[in-house]
Design a protein around this motif. Structure first.
Motif, PDB file in Angstrom:
ATOM      1  N   LYS A   1     -58.805 -22.835  14.346  1.00 25.43           N
ATOM      2  CA  LYS A   1     -58.107 -22.835  13.052  1.00 25.43           C
ATOM      3  C   LYS A   1     -56.944 -22.139  13.922  1.00 25.43           C
ATOM      4  O   LYS A   1     -55.440 -22.652  13.614  1.00 25.43           O
ATOM      5  N   GLU A   2     -57.048 -21.161  15.131  1.00 23.85           N
ATOM      6  CA  GLU A   2     -56.110 -21.078  15.668  1.00 23.85           C
ATOM      7  C   GLU A   2     -55.256 -21.141  16.336  1.00 23.85           C
ATOM      8  O   GLU A   2     -54.039 -21.446  16.336  1.00 23.85           O
ATOM      9  N   LYS A   3     -55.999 -22.572  16.699  1.00 21.78           N
ATOM     10  CA  LYS A   3     -54.606 -23.485  17.758  1.00 21.78           C
ATOM     11  C   LYS A   3     -54.683 -24.432  16.446  1.00 21.78           C
ATOM     12  O   LYS A   3     -52.626 -24.690  16.611  1.00 21.78           O
ATOM     13  N   ASP A   4     -54.867 -24.274  15.743  1.00 15.48           N
ATOM     14  CA  ASP A   4     -54.087 -25.847  13.975  1.00 15.48           C
ATOM     15  C   ASP A   4     -52.782 -24.443  13.984  1.00 15.48           C
ATOM     16  O   ASP A   4     -51.934 -25.155  13.850  1.00 15.48           O
ATOM     17  N   LEU A   5     -52.773 -23.374  13.615  1.00 10.46           N
ATOM     18  CA  LEU A   5     -51.718 -22.296  13.183  1.00 10.46           C
ATOM     19  C   LEU A   5     -50.813 -22.921  14.193  1.00 10.46           C
ATOM     20  O   LEU A   5     -49.446 -22.358  14.156  1.00 10.46           O
ATOM     21  N   LYS A   6     -51.327 -22.375  16.072  1.00  9.51           N
ATOM     22  CA  LYS A   6     -49.992 -22.137  17.147  1.00  9.51           C
ATOM     23  C   LYS A   6     -49.514 -23.150  17.106  1.00  9.51           C
ATOM     24  O   LYS A   6     -48.356 -23.396  17.230  1.00  9.51           O
ATOM     25  N   ILE A   7     -50.590 -24.431  16.967  1.00 10.74           N
ATOM     26  CA  ILE A   7     -49.938 -26.132  16.412  1.00 10.74           C
ATOM     27  C   ILE A   7     -48.296 -26.061  15.252  1.00 10.74           C
ATOM     28  O   ILE A   7     -47.546 -26.789  15.605  1.00 10.74           O
ATOM     29  N   SER A   8     -49.379 -25.569  13.980  1.00 10.94           N
ATOM     30  CA  SER A   8     -47.761 -25.526  13.338  1.00 10.94           C
ATOM     31  C   SER A   8     -46.389 -24.639  13.964  1.00 10.94           C
ATOM     32  O   SER A   8     -45.872 -24.832  13.083  1.00 10.94           O
ATOM     33  N   ARG A   9     -47.552 -23.815  14.618  1.00 10.49           N
ATOM     34  CA  ARG A   9     -45.447 -22.812  14.654  1.00 10.49           C
ATOM     35  C   ARG A   9     -45.316 -24.100  15.499  1.00 10.49           C
ATOM     36  O   ARG A   9     -43.691 -23.396  15.747  1.00 10.49           O
ATOM     37  N   MET A  10     -46.018 -24.205  16.067  1.00 13.48           N
ATOM     38  CA  MET A  10     -44.871 -24.981  17.411  1.00 13.48           C
ATOM     39  C   MET A  10     -44.201 -26.181  16.700  1.00 13.48           C
ATOM     40  O   MET A  10     -43.064 -26.734  16.670  1.00 13.48           O
ATOM     41  N   GLN A  11     -45.504 -26.575  15.609  1.00 12.45           N
ATOM     42  CA  GLN A  11     -44.202 -28.533  14.919  1.00 12.45           C
ATOM     43  C   GLN A  11     -42.917 -27.115  14.168  1.00 12.45           C
ATOM     44  O   GLN A  11     -41.452 -28.121  14.404  1.00 12.45           O
ATOM     45  N   ASP A  12     -43.090 -26.133  13.225  1.00 13.95           N
ATOM     46  CA  ASP A  12     -41.807 -24.892  12.721  1.00 13.95           C
ATOM     47  C   ASP A  12     -40.624 -25.352  13.841  1.00 13.95           C
ATOM     48  O   ASP A  12     -39.752 -25.082  13.276  1.00 13.95           O
ATOM     49  N   ALA A  13     -41.486 -24.385  14.962  1.00 10.18           N
ATOM     50  CA  ALA A  13     -40.491 -24.806  15.815  1.00 10.18           C
ATOM     51  C   ALA A  13     -39.701 -25.545  16.222  1.00 10.18           C
ATOM     52  O   ALA A  13     -38.041 -25.846  16.418  1.00 10.18           O
ATOM     53  N   LEU A  14     -39.957 -27.119  16.766  1.00  9.76           N
ATOM     54  CA  LEU A  14     -39.893 -28.238  16.783  1.00  9.76           C
ATOM     55  C   LEU A  14     -38.816 -28.785  15.958  1.00  9.76           C
ATOM     56  O   LEU A  14     -37.742 -29.006  16.218  1.00  9.76           O
ATOM     57  N   THR A  15     -39.098 -28.574  14.554  1.00 13.29           N
ATOM     58  CA  THR A  15     -38.303 -28.807  13.355  1.00 13.29           C
ATOM     59  C   THR A  15     -37.352 -28.307  13.585  1.00 13.29           C
ATOM     60  O   THR A  15     -36.213 -29.429  12.470  1.00 13.29           O
ATOM     61  N   ARG A  16     -36.920 -27.025  14.192  1.00 11.02           N
ATOM     62  CA  ARG A  16     -36.050 -26.163  13.577  1.00 11.02           C
ATOM     63  C   ARG A  16     -35.163 -26.514  14.933  1.00 11.02           C
ATOM     64  O   ARG A  16     -34.074 -25.335  14.935  1.00 11.02           O
ATOM     65  N   LYS A  17     -35.814 -27.028  15.726  1.00 10.63           N
ATOM     66  CA  LYS A  17     -35.125 -26.872  16.908  1.00 10.63           C
ATOM     67  C   LYS A  17     -33.205 -26.896  16.739  1.00 10.63           C
ATOM     68  O   LYS A  17     -32.731 -26.475  17.858  1.00 10.63           O
ATOM     69  N   ASP A  18     -32.779 -28.138  16.540  1.00  9.02           N
ATOM     70  CA  ASP A  18     -31.405 -27.962  16.470  1.00  9.02           C
ATOM     71  C   ASP A  18     -30.782 -27.614  15.866  1.00  9.02           C
ATOM     72  O   ASP A  18     -29.726 -27.558  16.359  1.00  9.02           O
TER      73      ASP A  18
END
Length: 276
Positions: free
Chosen positions: A95-112
């Protein structure tokens, strides 16, 4: 008369002898059959005894195995509890890893959008809008690229007066972040240098231009020398192919690489995201 009596007696003995032989033969036959039956029965008895021994061994093994199984039931109960706890911990970790992955994916989505916001902030802070000055962000590093025509005359490493106005704005960015380090990179085109005897080639020219800018930033504009790194890259990292005069002008540039601490860099990003 006597002769007839002898004949009768002889005939009786003969008949009696034949009957006895027949009985003996029958008895011998029966005896053989009994022996064969006895042998067969003995073989079967031995087989039964062997099977009995084998079954006895199997019975002992099953008894022992049954005892071990009974003992293992208790152990399995303990192991099951421990396994359940381990699974629960594993699920929590997932669950913790899924949360981190979700945050990372969100960060990548907002990268531009984050990159655009940061570049806009830097340009706004120094008031740079000249097309010959390019600011971008790659992998947490800020690159400020300045065309050489704003800094130097052709073949020279003497900083022009006009360039000091531009460098003053760059110095403001560096001075606002005193923990940042900045690498000043000199870049040339591929035209062989044929100036004075002080410089041998484009390597020398790129390094001289880098150190000249470092001196202006430190002596005239108050940047700490410990924040600066002087580097010459010569002609070997062109932006475009050196096939035209326009392309060669693009490749002649000074690039200032701002190397922030990661935590401070993310603070800058967070600040710009809040503004949006």
């Amino acid at each position: 008369m006597r002769k007839a009596l002898y004949l009768i007696l002889f005939a009786g003995l003969t008949l009696t002898s034949c009957g006895t032989k027949k009985k003996i033969a029958e008895l011998e036959k029966q005896n053989k059959e009994c022996k064969d039956l006895l042998n067969s029965t003995t073989v079967k008895l031995n087989l039964c005894l062997t099977e009995k021994e084998s079954l006895s061994q199997q019975n002992e093994y099953l008894k022992k195995n049954n005892t071990e199984l009974i003992n293992n039931v208790g152990n399995m109960t303990t192991l099951t509890k421990q396994g359940a706890q381990n699974i629960e911990k594993a699920l929590e970790t997932i669950k913790e890893k899924d949360l981190k992955i979700s945050r990372m994916q969100d960060a990548l989505t907002r990268k531009d959008s984050v990159t655009l916001a940061l570049v806009t902030s830097l340009k706004g802070s120094v008031g740079i809008s000249d097309p010959d000055i390019n600011i971008n962000v790659e992998k947490g590093v800020v690159f400020i690229s300045i065309a050489d025509k704003l800094l130097f005359k052709s073949g020279s490493y003497v900083v022009s007066d006009k360039a000091k106005d531009v460098l003053a704005k760059v110095a403001k960015v560096i001075n606002d972040k005193p923990t940042f380090e900045c690498m000043v990179e000199g870049h040339t085109d591929n035209v062989p240098f044929t100036g004075n005897s002080v410089l041998i080639d484009n390597w020398d020219l790129s390094v001289k231009r880098s150190t000249a800018i470092v001196r202006v930033l430190t002596k005239d504009l108050g940047v700490k020398p410990s924040q600066l790194i002087a580097a010459g890259r010569g002609e070997f990292i062109p932006l475009v192919e050196n096939k035209t005069a326009e392309n060669r002008a693009t490749n002649r540039r000074t690039r200032i690489v701002v190397l922030p601490k990661i935590d401070e860099f993310y603070e800058m990003i967070e600040k710009e995201m809040k503004k949006q």
